[in-house]
Design an enzyme around this catalytic site. Structure first.
Site, PDB file in Angstrom:
ATOM      1  N   CYS A 125      28.509  77.872 -57.308  1.00  0.00           N
ATOM      2  CA  CYS A 125      29.753  77.585 -58.032  1.00  0.00           C
ATOM      3  C   CYS A 125      30.491  78.888 -58.342  1.00  0.00           C
ATOM      4  O   CYS A 125      30.949  79.554 -57.423  1.00  0.00           O
ATOM      5  CB  CYS A 125      29.460  76.744 -59.271  1.00  0.00           C
ATOM      6  SG  CYS A 125      30.954  75.998 -59.982  1.00  0.00           S
ATOM      7  N   HIS A 133      26.998  72.164 -56.820  1.00  0.00           N
ATOM      8  CA  HIS A 133      25.798  72.519 -57.576  1.00  0.00           C
ATOM      9  C   HIS A 133      24.562  71.902 -56.930  1.00  0.00           C
ATOM     10  O   HIS A 133      24.255  70.743 -57.193  1.00  0.00           O
ATOM     11  CB  HIS A 133      25.924  72.007 -59.014  1.00  0.00           C
ATOM     12  CG  HIS A 133      26.900  72.787 -59.832  1.00  0.00           C
ATOM     13  ND1 HIS A 133      26.542  73.919 -60.517  1.00  0.00           N
ATOM     14  CD2 HIS A 133      28.224  72.620 -60.037  1.00  0.00           C
ATOM     15  CE1 HIS A 133      27.604  74.422 -61.134  1.00  0.00           C
ATOM     16  NE2 HIS A 133      28.649  73.644 -60.852  1.00  0.00           N
ATOM     17  N   GLU A 171      21.565  72.364 -57.693  1.00  0.00           N
ATOM     18  CA  GLU A 171      20.579  72.032 -58.729  1.00  0.00           C
ATOM     19  C   GLU A 171      20.870  70.691 -59.387  1.00  0.00           C
ATOM     20  O   GLU A 171      20.037  70.146 -60.106  1.00  0.00           O
ATOM     21  CB  GLU A 171      20.518  73.152 -59.780  1.00  0.00           C
ATOM     22  CG  GLU A 171      21.653  73.198 -60.804  1.00  0.00           C
ATOM     23  CD  GLU A 171      22.951  73.822 -60.296  1.00  0.00           C
ATOM     24  OE1 GLU A 171      23.102  74.006 -59.071  1.00  0.00           O
ATOM     25  OE2 GLU A 171      23.836  74.103 -61.139  1.00  0.00           O
TER      26      GLU A 171
END
Lengths: 202, 270
Positions: free
Chosen positions: A84, A184, A186
């Site tokens: 990001c 993202h 994650e």
């Protein structure tokens, strides 16, 4: 394969804990650190980021031994993944709050997403369109995005994948051992886990 | 193309998940950490936590429920980043800048502001500058009054602001909220569908994404609000709590109807 030694750099971005949890599902050899000794030993770097570019750029310079990191990445070829805002920092500069300087590891600018009548920030799951074949992301895989600015690499060959949101938005970039995702991983469940696994195999 | 997000809302009261009906009756539904894992496995696109506790203290008398994993809200929040591989918003009890910071640090991607947005708007604006507009969600609660006007309430729906919904929408955006979570209180727990008219007006007016909440009683209610408005996301609480694989089934229903949702899938993150 050599023993992994993943270092997650922490300039105070909110998503460090989530990135750590995700990497931990793949390998135990991971730590969050900005220490020079750890940076010198790392086999892989991850720079999570969220929020403002200028704030991130300022803090990175404050908390990280940047020249050591830069030497490891640019001269010694240690794989680096920016997430990001961590990806946006790879570029030359951003137009957010005037002009802020990035690392300039990949040439290009970070600009505001164009007003096309769609809501901004661009928030949610969007499907990846690969511009170049790569082993990191399958075509059409949904990844989670949340951002108001987008990267504009000077050299098209650095753009691995895009998504459509009123215009083409650069989603995954790479240049040699340097990678960056606007989305993202994650937070992108299995698709995100796969991307990070592939990065750790690089 | 960007997908329509399907978002389960988990209401927390004194450390347990509760079911809510018009903001008053609350029924205990159990362990919040287990719920995070469940929702993640069922392929939720995102998760919203709203803490509606009146006190700061947990109900420790409930030893019958296995609550070793969490003794206070901080435990719940740190359990989030360990178990949730999807975006998470935490709302409820957020009064100041540091409340926002603590929640973001513990793994939340976004923090919801309600009372604070109207009583302490400058702090919200300040938080938007420090953490980015994408980290702030305006939780706007409203009721439809006798003159068919939508009026905004704070303090868990107990205090009228007098503001019209449309003015609150602009207020929220002007103070740095990057997303709006609109909840029609009259429809909370009623299961008779979303406030399509109100949501539609807000979506047309708003430059930021809008999430609709309040009133889902069956999957077709989700479908209707997505078809009738340009809402970015649909959220619901009760309907996702009672059925095994609820989120997966909701997405499958919508996907089969041709709605632009992320492909329904069950995940196992291990």
């Amino acid at each position: 394969m050599n023993e992994l030694n993943v270092v997650i750099l922490d300039y105070g971005s909110g998503n460090v804990a989530s990135v750590y949890s995700m990497v931990k599902r793949i390998t135990q050899n991971v730590k969050v650190s900005n220490e020079q000794a750890d940076i010198e030993q790392a086999t892989h770097f991850i720079l999570p980021g969220v929020g403002s570019f200028s704030e991130a750029a300022r803090k990175v310079n404050e908390v990280l031994p940047f020249s050591v990191l830069e030497d490891r990445v640019l001269n010694q070829g240690v794989p680096f993944l920016g997430i990001c805002v961590g990806m946006q920092l790879l570029f030359t500069s951003s137009e957010e709050f005037g002009l802020s300087k990035g690392f300039n590891w990949i040439e290009g600018e970070v600009v505001k997403i164009s007003q096309t009548g769609l809501p901004i920030p661009h928030i949610g799951w969007n499907n990846i369109i690969n511009k170049q074949e790569n082993s990191f992301i399958e075509d059409d895989m949904d990844m989670y995005f949340v951002h108001s600015y987008r990267a504009q690499p000077k050299d098209e060959s650095n753009v691995f994948s895009i998504v459509e949101y009123g215009e083409e938005i650069c989603a995954f970039v790479g240049k040699g051992n340097i990678f960056g995702t606007q989305f993202h991983p994650e937070k992108s469940q299995m698709g995100g886990k796969k991307l990070i696994s592939k990065f750790l195999e690089y | 193309m960007l997908k329509k997000r399907i978002i389960p809302v988990i209401l927390l009261k004194n450390g347990f998940i509760v079911q809510s009906k018009r903001y008053s009756e609350h029924k205990n539904l159990g362990n919040p950490i287990a719920a995070i894992k469940r929702m993640s496995e069922w392929g939720a696109d995102e998760l919203i936590y709203i803490d509606i506790s009146k006190s700061k203290y947990f109900d420790e008398s409930r030893q019958d429920l296995n609550n070793e994993e969490w003794r206070n809200l901080d435990d719940v929040y740190s359990g989030l980043s360990r178990n949730s591989f999807m975006p998470t918003c935490i709302a409820g009890g957020v009064r100041k800048h540091s409340d926002i910071e603590v929640r973001l640090k513990s793994g939340a991607d976004k923090v919801g502001v309600n009372t604070m947005l109207f009583q302490n708007p400058q702090e919200v604006k300040k938080a938007a500058l420090s953490f980015g507009v994408q980290s702030l969600v305006a939780n706007i609660d409203y009721r439809v009054d006798g003159n068919n006007q939508r009026r905004v309430y704070v303090e868990q729906g107990s205090l009228a602001t007098g503001l019209l919904l449309e003015d609150a929408v602009q207020w929220a955006i002007d103070h740095g909220c990057g997303e709006l979570l609109l909840q029609c209180i009259d429809r909370d727990g009623a299961g008779r569908g979303y406030d399509i008219e109100g949501i539609n007006a807000c979506v047309k007016q708003s430059s930021v994404p809008v999430i609709a909440l309040g009133g889902a009683g069956k999957w077709s209610h989700l479908e209707l609000v997505i078809r009738e408005t340009d809402v970015s996301a649909v959220a619901a609480a009760n309907i996702f709590q009672f059925k095994d694989q609820s989120v997966f089934l909701a997405k499958k229903y919508l996907f089969d109807k041709g709605i632009n949702v992320r492909k329904p899938q069950l995940f196992n993150m291990d």
